[in-house]
Design an enzyme around this catalytic site. Structure first.
Site, PDB file in Angstrom:
ATOM      1  N   ASP A  61      27.794  70.750   5.679  1.00  0.00           N
ATOM      2  CA  ASP A  61      27.424  70.670   7.098  1.00  0.00           C
ATOM      3  C   ASP A  61      25.907  70.454   7.198  1.00  0.00           C
ATOM      4  O   ASP A  61      25.130  71.182   6.563  1.00  0.00           O
ATOM      5  CB  ASP A  61      27.825  72.005   7.756  1.00  0.00           C
ATOM      6  CG  ASP A  61      27.684  72.007   9.262  1.00  0.00           C
ATOM      7  OD1 ASP A  61      27.777  70.931   9.885  1.00  0.00           O
ATOM      8  OD2 ASP A  61      27.485  73.113   9.826  1.00  0.00           O
ATOM      9  N   HIS A  62      25.483  69.462   7.963  1.00  0.00           N
ATOM     10  CA  HIS A  62      24.050  69.196   8.182  1.00  0.00           C
ATOM     11  C   HIS A  62      23.260  68.957   6.899  1.00  0.00           C
ATOM     12  O   HIS A  62      22.166  69.524   6.725  1.00  0.00           O
ATOM     13  CB  HIS A  62      23.385  70.314   9.004  1.00  0.00           C
ATOM     14  CG  HIS A  62      23.882  70.382  10.416  1.00  0.00           C
ATOM     15  ND1 HIS A  62      23.539  69.448  11.368  1.00  0.00           N
ATOM     16  CD2 HIS A  62      24.729  71.246  11.030  1.00  0.00           C
ATOM     17  CE1 HIS A  62      24.145  69.754  12.511  1.00  0.00           C
ATOM     18  NE2 HIS A  62      24.887  70.829  12.328  1.00  0.00           N
ATOM     19  N   HIS A  83      23.361  74.270  19.210  1.00  0.00           N
ATOM     20  CA  HIS A  83      23.748  75.338  18.276  1.00  0.00           C
ATOM     21  C   HIS A  83      23.361  76.715  18.825  1.00  0.00           C
ATOM     22  O   HIS A  83      22.443  76.827  19.629  1.00  0.00           O
ATOM     23  CB  HIS A  83      23.054  75.132  16.927  1.00  0.00           C
ATOM     24  CG  HIS A  83      23.580  73.938  16.165  1.00  0.00           C
ATOM     25  ND1 HIS A  83      22.794  72.876  15.817  1.00  0.00           N
ATOM     26  CD2 HIS A  83      24.815  73.648  15.699  1.00  0.00           C
ATOM     27  CE1 HIS A  83      23.523  71.983  15.165  1.00  0.00           C
ATOM     28  NE2 HIS A  83      24.748  72.427  15.085  1.00  0.00           N
ATOM     29  N   ASP A 141      30.446  78.234  14.288  1.00  0.00           N
ATOM     30  CA  ASP A 141      29.734  79.163  13.412  1.00  0.00           C
ATOM     31  C   ASP A 141      29.415  80.441  14.190  1.00  0.00           C
ATOM     32  O   ASP A 141      29.781  81.551  13.794  1.00  0.00           O
ATOM     33  CB  ASP A 141      28.449  78.483  12.901  1.00  0.00           C
ATOM     34  CG  ASP A 141      27.746  79.289  11.824  1.00  0.00           C
ATOM     35  OD1 ASP A 141      28.134  80.444  11.597  1.00  0.00           O
ATOM     36  OD2 ASP A 141      26.792  78.768  11.204  1.00  0.00           O
ATOM     37  N   HIS A 201      29.620  69.269  17.555  1.00  0.00           N
ATOM     38  CA  HIS A 201      28.816  70.379  16.999  1.00  0.00           C
ATOM     39  C   HIS A 201      28.443  71.335  18.131  1.00  0.00           C
ATOM     40  O   HIS A 201      28.555  70.995  19.308  1.00  0.00           O
ATOM     41  CB  HIS A 201      27.526  69.830  16.369  1.00  0.00           C
ATOM     42  CG  HIS A 201      27.740  69.266  15.004  1.00  0.00           C
ATOM     43  ND1 HIS A 201      27.267  69.874  13.870  1.00  0.00           N
ATOM     44  CD2 HIS A 201      28.387  68.145  14.588  1.00  0.00           C
ATOM     45  CE1 HIS A 201      27.604  69.148  12.819  1.00  0.00           C
ATOM     46  NE2 HIS A 201      28.284  68.101  13.219  1.00  0.00           N
ATOM     47  N   GLY A 202      27.962  72.507  17.732  1.00  0.00           N
ATOM     48  CA  GLY A 202      27.472  73.471  18.724  1.00  0.00           C
ATOM     49  C   GLY A 202      28.565  73.854  19.703  1.00  0.00           C
ATOM     50  O   GLY A 202      28.335  73.958  20.910  1.00  0.00           O
ATOM     51  N   ALA A 203      29.786  74.089  19.166  1.00  0.00           N
ATOM     52  CA  ALA A 203      30.951  74.180  20.051  1.00  0.00           C
ATOM     53  C   ALA A 203      31.497  75.594  20.240  1.00  0.00           C
ATOM     54  O   ALA A 203      32.585  75.759  20.777  1.00  0.00           O
ATOM     55  CB  ALA A 203      32.051  73.259  19.524  1.00  0.00           C
ATOM     56  N   SER A 204      30.757  76.596  19.822  1.00  0.00           N
ATOM     57  CA  SER A 204      31.262  77.967  20.010  1.00  0.00           C
ATOM     58  C   SER A 204      31.406  78.296  21.500  1.00  0.00           C
ATOM     59  O   SER A 204      30.611  77.835  22.324  1.00  0.00           O
ATOM     60  CB  SER A 204      30.308  78.984  19.350  1.00  0.00           C
ATOM     61  OG  SER A 204      30.578  79.070  17.969  1.00  0.00           O
TER      62      SER A 204
HETATM   63  P1  13P Z   1      27.837  76.920  17.039  1.00  0.00           P
HETATM   64  O1  13P Z   1      26.460  77.485  16.863  1.00  0.00           O
HETATM   65  O2  13P Z   1      28.125  76.604  18.470  1.00  0.00           O
HETATM   66  O3  13P Z   1      28.898  77.768  16.434  1.00  0.00           O
HETATM   67  O4  13P Z   1      27.863  75.500  16.264  1.00  0.00           O
HETATM   68  C1  13P Z   1      28.098  75.429  14.898  1.00  0.00           C
HETATM   69  C2  13P Z   1      27.858  74.070  14.330  1.00  0.00           C
HETATM   70  O5  13P Z   1      27.728  73.071  15.009  1.00  0.00           O
HETATM   71  C3  13P Z   1      27.798  73.972  12.870  1.00  0.00           C
HETATM   72  O6  13P Z   1      27.505  72.690  12.435  1.00  0.00           O
HETATM   73  O1  G3H Z   2      24.660  74.064  12.425  1.00  0.00           O
HETATM   74  C1  G3H Z   2      25.101  74.977  11.742  1.00  0.00           C
HETATM   75  C2  G3H Z   2      24.771  76.361  11.827  1.00  0.00           C
HETATM   76  O2  G3H Z   2      25.246  77.076  12.894  1.00  0.00           O
HETATM   77  C3  G3H Z   2      23.396  76.736  11.366  1.00  0.00           C
HETATM   78  O3  G3H Z   2      23.696  77.303  10.178  1.00  0.00           O
HETATM   79  O4  G3H Z   2      21.978  79.048   9.713  1.00  0.00           O
HETATM   80  O5  G3H Z   2      23.587  78.235   7.993  1.00  0.00           O
HETATM   81  O6  G3H Z   2      21.727  76.737   8.740  1.00  0.00           O
HETATM   82  P1  G3H Z   2      22.652  77.859   9.102  1.00  0.00           P
HETATM   83 ZN    ZN Z   3      26.177  71.622  13.757  1.00  0.00          ZN
END
Ligand code: 13P
Ligand code: G3H
Ligand code: ZN
Length: 306
Positions: A81-82, A178, A253, A208-211
């Site tokens: 991821d990323h 995020h 996440d 992404h950023g979907a919590s």
């Molecule tokens: P959240 O912070 O919304 O859970 O996003 C996670 C994410 O995009 C990980 O790549």
């Molecule tokens: O984008 C992903 C995460 O939420 C950030 O994760 O703290 O492990 O880099 P990280």
């Molecule tokens: Zn992300």
């Protein structure tokens, strides 16, 4: 069984559901996610960020994730991821990740294309699928139309990007960010923009950023001493429409972190004599597993493992 993101995301987009992509950091979060997938009969994406690689050690965390995937009766992708540069992406391809993200969203359009294409060229011959990102994940509240257009994914650019890179899946920016503080006022995704993107791009799309930042978890953590005021995520009713518009991978996440933290705090507060890590981390793992299962049910991936 170990599969690629593409293997499980193409059927997801075609059939109108999304695969939860759940970030893991250690044994507890990894087994929470893979056990949830088995119980829900759901395909799942286990994702590992570069900062987790630094925290846990590359060989250890990948060894654990690959073993969990290979032993699993349901499809599990092990995804970077990323990934922020070519070196980390190629290291992960060589180490047996089934999927990698190359995140060139901070680069100029042409540079993002060049970097992504370079990763596709080494990943595809190894059977590894590639996710790229176009647009920036940033809050867009209180911004002008011009500012929003500069941040969010442009549908025509998305089409050109996919054609030029040969990427398998594309992360789009439609107003998410995020972390636990996504919106100050109304929580809203740019679904009109997503519709235009999905009309021009047929590969599976990623959010992404979907919590959702469940308020009951915020309240539980707060009850046991956390400070999380103003935490706010994606309203659950918006996922359904996003999935119908081509989103086939939903990244979570923060919600897992909240479940972990709220439960560790609860156990320590209620059982001050406890000092066995298994009695503290066991309930926290269980709480993450329940969150993972609820995402599978909500995104429609439950029961989709062949
Ligand atoms: P959240 O912070 O919304 O859970 O996003 C996670 C994410 O995009 C990980 O790549
Ligand atoms: O984008 C992903 C995460 O939420 C950030 O994760 O703290 O492990 O880099 P990280
Ligand atoms: Zn992300």
């Amino acid at each position: 069984m170990l599969v690629t993101n593409k293997d499980i995301m193409v059927p997801a987009r075609k059939n109108g559901y999304a695969i939860p992509a759940l970030n893991v950091q250690n044994l507890e979060s990894l087994t929470a996610v893979t056990e949830a997938a088995v119980e829900e009969k759901s395909p799942v994406i286990v994702q590992i960020t570069p900062s987790v690689i630094k925290y846990a050690g590359l060989a250890y965390i990948v060894g654990l994730a690959k073993a969990a995937a290979q032993l699993s009766p349901v499809p599990v992708a092990v995804h970077l991821d990323h990934g922020e540069n070519f070196e980390i992406a190629s290291t992960c391809v060589n180490l047996g990740f089934s999927s990698v993200m190359i995140d060139g969203s901070f680069l100029k359009f042409e540079e993002n294309i060049a970097l992504t294409k370079r990763v596709v060229d080494i990943a595809h011959p190894r059977g590894v699928s590639v996710e790229a990102e176009l647009g920036k994940l940033a809050g867009v509240e209180e911004r002008s139309v011009e500012e929003k257009d500069a941040i969010l994914t442009d549908p025509d650019s998305a089409k050109e990007f996919v054609e030029q890179t040969g990427v398998d899946t594309l992360a789009v920016a439609i107003g998410t960010s995020h972390g636990a503080y996504k919106f100050k006022s109304e929580a809203k995704l740019d679904l009109d923009r997503l519709k235009s993107i999905s009309e021009k791009v047929s590969i599976p799309l990623v959010l992404h950023g979907a919590s959702s930042v469940p308020q009951w978890l915020v309240e539980k953590a707060t009850k046991y001493g956390a400070t999380l005021s103003g935490a706010k995520g994606i309203p659950e009713d918006q996922y359904k429409e996003a999935i119908s518009l081509g989103i086939a991978k939903i990244n979570i996440d923060t919600d897992l972190r909240l479940a972990f933290t709220a439960t560790v705090r609860e156990v320590l507060a209620n059982s001050p004599k406890e000092f066995d890590p298994r009695k503290i981390l066991g309930p926290a793992k269980e709480a993450m597993k329940q969150v993972a299962k609820s995402k599978m049910q909500l995104f429609g991936s439950s029961g989709k493992a062949q």
